[in-house]
Write an enzyme that holds these catalytic residues in place. Structure first.
Site, PDB file in Angstrom:
ATOM      1  N   HIS A 263       0.834  -1.208   0.000  1.00 23.93           N
ATOM      2  CA  HIS A 263       0.000   0.000   0.000  1.00 23.93           C
ATOM      3  C   HIS A 263       0.872   1.263   0.000  1.00 23.93           C
ATOM      4  O   HIS A 263       0.740   2.124  -0.880  1.00 23.93           O
ATOM      5  CB  HIS A 263      -0.917  -0.022   1.230  1.00 23.93           C
ATOM      6  CG  HIS A 263      -1.847   1.139   1.324  1.00 23.93           C
ATOM      7  ND1 HIS A 263      -3.167   1.073   0.948  1.00 23.93           N
ATOM      8  CD2 HIS A 263      -1.654   2.418   1.742  1.00 23.93           C
ATOM      9  CE1 HIS A 263      -3.737   2.253   1.136  1.00 23.93           C
ATOM     10  NE2 HIS A 263      -2.845   3.094   1.617  1.00 23.93           N
ATOM     11  N   GLU A 264       1.779   1.338   0.959  1.00 22.39           N
ATOM     12  CA  GLU A 264       2.635   2.526   1.028  1.00 22.39           C
ATOM     13  C   GLU A 264       3.550   2.589  -0.204  1.00 22.39           C
ATOM     14  O   GLU A 264       3.856   3.672  -0.698  1.00 22.39           O
ATOM     15  CB  GLU A 264       3.447   2.542   2.326  1.00 22.39           C
ATOM     16  CG  GLU A 264       2.606   2.568   3.615  1.00 22.39           C
ATOM     17  CD  GLU A 264       1.540   3.657   3.655  1.00 22.39           C
ATOM     18  OE1 GLU A 264       1.768   4.752   3.099  1.00 22.39           O
ATOM     19  OE2 GLU A 264       0.458   3.409   4.242  1.00 22.39           O
ATOM     20  N   HIS A 267       1.766   4.382  -2.887  1.00 21.40           N
ATOM     21  CA  HIS A 267       1.840   5.836  -2.671  1.00 21.40           C
ATOM     22  C   HIS A 267       3.230   6.347  -3.097  1.00 21.40           C
ATOM     23  O   HIS A 267       3.358   7.386  -3.741  1.00 21.40           O
ATOM     24  CB  HIS A 267       1.655   6.174  -1.188  1.00 21.40           C
ATOM     25  CG  HIS A 267       0.231   6.150  -0.709  1.00 21.40           C
ATOM     26  ND1 HIS A 267      -0.767   6.888  -1.302  1.00 21.40           N
ATOM     27  CD2 HIS A 267      -0.366   5.501   0.326  1.00 21.40           C
ATOM     28  CE1 HIS A 267      -1.915   6.694  -0.634  1.00 21.40           C
ATOM     29  NE2 HIS A 267      -1.697   5.859   0.345  1.00 21.40           N
ATOM     30  N   GLU A 293      -4.760   7.837  -3.122  1.00 25.46           N
ATOM     31  CA  GLU A 293      -5.209   6.566  -2.550  1.00 25.46           C
ATOM     32  C   GLU A 293      -5.490   5.535  -3.645  1.00 25.46           C
ATOM     33  O   GLU A 293      -5.384   4.329  -3.419  1.00 25.46           O
ATOM     34  CB  GLU A 293      -6.451   6.834  -1.685  1.00 25.46           C
ATOM     35  CG  GLU A 293      -6.766   5.772  -0.658  1.00 25.46           C
ATOM     36  CD  GLU A 293      -5.713   5.560   0.420  1.00 25.46           C
ATOM     37  OE1 GLU A 293      -4.806   6.399   0.571  1.00 25.46           O
ATOM     38  OE2 GLU A 293      -5.785   4.523   1.093  1.00 25.46           O
TER      39      GLU A 293
HETATM   40 ZN    ZN Z   1      -3.121   5.199   1.798  1.00 25.73          ZN
END
Ligand code: ZN
Length: 499
Positions: A263-264, A267, A293
Site C-alpha cells: 500500500h505505502e 503511494h 489513494e
Molecule cells: Zn493510503
C-alpha cells in the site's frame, strides 16, 4: 525560459517548500526514531517551522508577485500552471484569519486528549462537548472557504478538489446498495475459506525481508527512498529522490506487514514518478487524496490480492517460512488474503465492506455540517447505520463512533477520499487490463514494469497539472463512476465464494 519575476517567485516558493520538507523530516523522525520524552520539544519545533513557512508564504510581496505573474501573458503553459496552482494555495491560506487558525489548533489538541480519554472508558459523553466545538468551528471554516450548495463542499475541497456532496451522494447511494447486497450473499455462501493454518507465529524479520523484496520488484527505488518501522504505516516525501515508507510488523499476522508495505509502496511509486523539472514546486504533488489513494489501493488490492501475484510469491513465502506453509497452495493464500467478514473496525475491513464504513461516516458528517443531526445523536445514528449496512450490533463506542482519529483532529471531508480511491483504482485498472494484454502473465512472473510505465504515463507524471477527475477521464474516456469497482468486486468475489 528566463523571466526575472518568475525566477524570484520560484526562489521564494522553493524556500517555503524547503521549510515544509524540514518539518516533514522532523515528523518522520517523530514516528520512527524519536525517544518518548522528546515529544514536547518536537511539538515546539514543528510549530515554529509551520509558522515560519506560513509567514513567508502569506507575505504581501508574495501575493503581489503571484498576481503580477497570474496576469503575465508571456508565461509558457508549465509556468502558468505553476503560478495558478500556487495562487490557489495562496488564496486558501489567506482565507483563514490567524486567530481562527490558533483557536482551531487549540481546540484540536483538547479534543484529541478528550478522545483518548473517552476511548479508555468507551464513553462518548467525554468527547461530545469537544466534538460539538469542532463541528461549530468546521461550519465557520466552511464559511471562510466559501462553497456552493452545501457547507460540506467547503470542507471537501481541501481534500478532493472538484468533488461535491451531490456527486458523492449519487455514487455512494449506488455503492451502498450494491455492496451491502454482495456482502450478504458472501456471508451466506457455504463456500467459506479455511484459514485455520494462519493461526501460527510468523517471524517478523522474515516478514520484513519479504516486504523489501516485493517493494523492489514493484519498482520502488531504494536509492531514492527507504523503509522503516512505525506504529502507523505512512509514506512521506522530502524530494523526488527521497520518498520514504514505513510498515508495521505483527508476529501473529502473516499478511498485514506485506499489504501495508505494498500500500505505502503504491503511494511512494506515485511520488517517485513526478517530473524532475517539478521538484521543489507545488506541481510535484498529487491533485487530491482520492487519486493518491487510488495508487496505493490498486497495488495493494488489485495486484497484491490477486491470484497471479500469489502464484509467484507463494514459493518465496514457503522458502522463508520452512515447515509452516509447506502444504499451502497459491489458491489457499489467495482465498485467505481475500477473506470477507463484516467487522466493526474500518482499518481492518476487507475490500467488500470497506466502502460501507466510509459511506456511513460521510452521511454522518454531512448531516452534522448541514445541521440535520446534533453531535449527541452520533452514537445512535452510527449504530443504526452499521446495523443496516453490515448487520452488526455495536457493543460500545470504541468499536463504533470513537474508533477513528479523524474527528478528534477536526478533519471532516477526508473519509470520502478513501472510497474514491477504490473507485478511481478500479476504473484505471480496467483500462490498464485493456491496454496491457500480458499484464497477468507479468504479475505471475513477478514483473511490474509495464504496469508502472502505464501509471507513470497516465497518472504520476502530471502531479497537480491535472485534477483527479481529469486524470481518470483522460486515461479511461469517462467520468469517475462506481461501475468498474462494482464489476471488479462482483467478478473477483463471485469466483472466490462460488456465488
Ligand atoms: Zn493510503
Amino acid at each position: 525560459m528566463h523571466h526575472a519575476p518568475l525566477e524570484e517567485f520560484r526562489k521564494k516558493m522553493g524556500e517555503v517548500i524547503d521549510i515544509n520538507v524540514a518539518r516533514a523530516v522532523l515528523q518522520w523522525d517523530q514516528e520512527v526514531y524519536m525517544p518518548p520524552k522528546a515529544g514536547e520539544a518536537r511539538g515546539q519545533q514543528l510549530a515554529t517551522l509551520s509558522a515560519l513557512a506560513h509567514r513567508i508564504f502569506t507575505d504581501t510581496k508574495v501575493g503581489n508577485l503571484i498576481s503580477a505573474l497570474a496576469n503575465d501573458t508571456s508565461l509558457d503553459a508549465d509556468a502558468k500552471k505553476l503560478v495558478d496552482e500556487t495562487q490557489h494555495d495562496y488564496e486558501n491560506a489567506m482565507k483563514l484569519p490567524e486567530a481562527f487558525v490558533e483557536t482551531f489548533a487549540l481546540e484540536q489538541s483538547k479534543a484529541y486528549d478528550a478522545w483518548i480519554e473517552a476511548r479508555k472508558t468507551a464513553d462518548f459523553k467525554t468527547f461530545q462537548p469537544h466534538l460539538e466545538t469542532l463541528v461549530e468551528l468546521l461550519k465557520q471554516k466552511a464559511e471562510y472557504f466559501g462553497y456552493e450548495d452545501s457547507p460540506y463542499n467547503g470542507l471537501l475541497d481541501e481534500y478532493e478538489r472538484g468533488m461535491s456532496v451531490k456527486k458523492l451522494r449519487t455514487i455512494f447511494d449506488e455503492l451502498a446498495e450494491k455492496q451491502s447486497a454482495l456482502v450478504k450473499r458472501i456471508v451466506q455462501s457455504p463456500h467459506q475459506p479455511d484459514t485455520g493454518w494462519l493461526d501460527q507465529t510468523w517471524d517478523v524479520d522474515k516478514q520484513w525481508d519479504l516486504t523489501v523484496d516485493v517493494l523492489k520488484d514493484m519498482g520502488y527505488d531504494f536509492e531514492a527512498g527507504r523503509q522503516d518501522k512505525s506504529v502507523h504505516p505512512f509514506t512521506t516525501n522530502f524530494d523526488l529522490y527521497d520518498v520514504r515508507v514505513t510498515t508495521r510488523l505483527h508476529e501473529k499476522e502473516l499478511f498485514s506487514a506485506l499489504t501495508g508495505s505494498i500500500h505505502e509502496g503504491g503511494h511512494a511509486l506515485y511520488e517517485q514518478g513526478f517530473r524532475p523539472e517539478d521538484r521543489r514546486s507545488v506541481l510535484a504533488q498529487a491533485p487530491s487524496l482520492g487519486i493518491h489513494e487510488s495508487q496505493s489501493r490498486m497495488w495493494e488490492n488489485m495486484i497484491g490480492r490477486s491470484l497471479p501475484f500469489w502464484k509467484h510469491y507463494t514459493g518465496a513465502y514457503q522458502a522463508k517460512f520452512k515447515g509452516q506453509l509447506d502444504s499451502i497452495t497459491p489458491e489457499q493464500m489467495h482465498r485467505a488474503i481475500n477473506r470477507v467478514e463484516p467487522t466493526f473496525i474500518r482499518v481492518e475491513a476487507d475490500e467488500c465492506t470497506y466502502n460501507l464504513h466510509v459511506i456511513l461516516r460521510f452521511e454522518i458528517e454531512v448531516a452534522l455540517i448541514e445541521g440535520d443531526i446534533e453531535v449527541a445523536d452520533v452514537p445512535a445514528v452510527w449504530n443504526e447505520k452499521i446495523k443496516a449496512y453490515l448487520g452488526l450490533d455495536v457493543r460500545d463506542d470504541t468499536q463504533g463512533c470513537l474508533q477513528d482519529i479523524h474527528w478528534s483532529h477536526g478533519a471532516m471531508g477526508y473519509f470520502p477520499t478513501y472510497a474514491l480511491g477504490n473507485l478511481y483504482a478500479a476504473q484505471l485498472f480496467e483500462q490498464i487490463e485493456k491496454d496491457t494484454p500480458t499484464l497477468w502473465q507479468d504479475v505471475e512472473a513477478g514483473e511490474f514494469g509495464q504496469l508502472l510505465s502505464w501509471l507513470r504515463e497516465h497518472v504520476h507524471q502530471y502531479g497537480r497539472r491535472k485534477m483527479a477527475e481529469e486524470i481518470v477521464h483522460d486515461a479511461t474516456g469517462f467520468e469517475p463512476s462506481p461501475a468498474p469497482y462494482l464489476r471488479y468486486l462482483e467478478g473477483k468475489y463471485s469466483a472466490l465464494y462460488d456465488l
